[in-house]
Design a protein around this motif. Sequence first.
Motif, PDB file in Angstrom:
ATOM      1  N   ALA A 102       0.825  -1.209   0.000  1.00 50.26           N
ATOM      2  CA  ALA A 102       0.000   0.000   0.000  1.00 50.26           C
ATOM      3  C   ALA A 102       0.860   1.261   0.000  1.00 50.26           C
ATOM      4  N   ASN A 103       1.925   1.250   0.807  1.00 51.52           N
ATOM      5  CA  ASN A 103       2.826   2.403   0.853  1.00 51.52           C
ATOM      6  C   ASN A 103       3.461   2.649  -0.514  1.00 51.52           C
ATOM      7  N   LYS A 104       3.927   1.571  -1.144  1.00 50.91           N
ATOM      8  CA  LYS A 104       4.569   1.729  -2.446  1.00 50.91           C
ATOM      9  C   LYS A 104       3.576   2.266  -3.471  1.00 50.91           C
ATOM     10  N   ARG A 105       2.372   1.740  -3.456  1.00 49.62           N
ATOM     11  CA  ARG A 105       1.355   2.179  -4.407  1.00 49.62           C
ATOM     12  C   ARG A 105       1.024   3.661  -4.206  1.00 49.62           C
ATOM     13  N   LEU A 106       0.846   4.085  -2.945  1.00 47.62           N
ATOM     14  CA  LEU A 106       0.518   5.483  -2.671  1.00 47.62           C
ATOM     15  C   LEU A 106       1.656   6.418  -3.063  1.00 47.62           C
ATOM     16  N   LEU A 107       2.891   5.996  -2.819  1.00 46.55           N
ATOM     17  CA  LEU A 107       4.035   6.826  -3.186  1.00 46.55           C
ATOM     18  C   LEU A 107       4.122   7.006  -4.700  1.00 46.55           C
TER      19      LEU A 107
ATOM     20  N   ALA B  74      -5.292  14.386  -0.067  1.00 48.71           N
ATOM     21  CA  ALA B  74      -6.636  13.970  -0.462  1.00 48.71           C
ATOM     22  C   ALA B  74      -6.601  12.587  -1.108  1.00 48.71           C
ATOM     23  N   HIS B  75      -5.574  12.355  -1.917  1.00 49.15           N
ATOM     24  CA  HIS B  75      -5.438  11.057  -2.577  1.00 49.15           C
ATOM     25  C   HIS B  75      -5.225   9.945  -1.538  1.00 49.15           C
ATOM     26  N   GLU B  76      -4.406  10.238  -0.532  1.00 48.48           N
ATOM     27  CA  GLU B  76      -4.155   9.249   0.522  1.00 48.48           C
ATOM     28  C   GLU B  76      -5.457   8.835   1.198  1.00 48.48           C
ATOM     29  N   GLN B  77      -6.319   9.808   1.465  1.00 54.02           N
ATOM     30  CA  GLN B  77      -7.603   9.493   2.097  1.00 54.02           C
ATOM     31  C   GLN B  77      -8.536   8.748   1.147  1.00 54.02           C
TER      32      GLN B  77
ATOM     33  N   HIS C   2      -7.165   5.156   0.534  1.00 48.93           N
ATOM     34  CA  HIS C   2      -6.699   4.407   1.701  1.00 48.93           C
ATOM     35  C   HIS C   2      -7.243   2.985   1.652  1.00 48.93           C
ATOM     36  N   PRO C   3      -6.372   1.978   1.777  1.00 42.29           N
ATOM     37  CA  PRO C   3      -6.818   0.596   1.605  1.00 42.29           C
ATOM     38  C   PRO C   3      -7.337  -0.075   2.863  1.00 42.29           C
TER      39      PRO C   3
END
Length: 244
Positions: free
Chosen positions: A203-208, A221-224, A227-228
């Motif tokens: 999840a961290n890699k995907r969000l980064l 906003a994207h993180e929220q 969020h998985p």
Amino acid sequence: MSERLIRSDAGGVCTLTLNRPEKLNALDTAAFEALDAQLAALEADDSIGCVVLRGAGRGFCAGADLNDIGDASGRPSRFKSDVIARLARLEKPVIAAVHGVCFTGGLELALACDFILADATAKFADTHGKWGLVASWGMSQRLPRRIGLPAAKRMMMTARVVEAAEAEELGLVDLLAGAGGLDALVAGFAAELLANSAFTNAANKRLLIETEGLPLAEGLAHEQDRHPGRAPDWRERIDRFRRG
């Protein structure tokens, strides 16, 4: 033709070894086909929590096989760059374990990994200019993002060789071992990655990846929005901590 890429799995770690040591693991179409096949398999393999990419013989990778330039064996022109992009997107931590030469296309391959670990024998260079070629596997984008624009310009426009110690100072190398210490360094770092939740790492890699370059407000906003949630084993992990 020798097997271009050897896979071995142990304890949740998949090691992919470039296997053309007589050519310093120069990358031809067959090597990319083998890597593409392994990445497809890894995308669906939940037993693997970390991938290590390394080279057989005297070095990591000397770069593209100059005898293979322009030969994609009927593949689309972007096939090789697409395989490297697939490596960069793999939702598992990927370690490039570098000894000896890591030049040009080999450097582009390493830059697509999440971490570059090396030993004192490692040497890095971008020699596209030496041959009158222009990078198309990500050098112009990933190298400056990793070491900054001025340092990337120096490497790309001089083709100079950067020794291991300088590469660490530049931030090109994350962790540096003495000669002969690379295996232990990689094993220890892989163990740190595996100790954490594979769900969280992915999840961290995907969000980064998804938020790179976004303004802070858009990234938050994207993180929220993306969020998985929690890992399937989050309660077990917290209970284990409470039990001490």
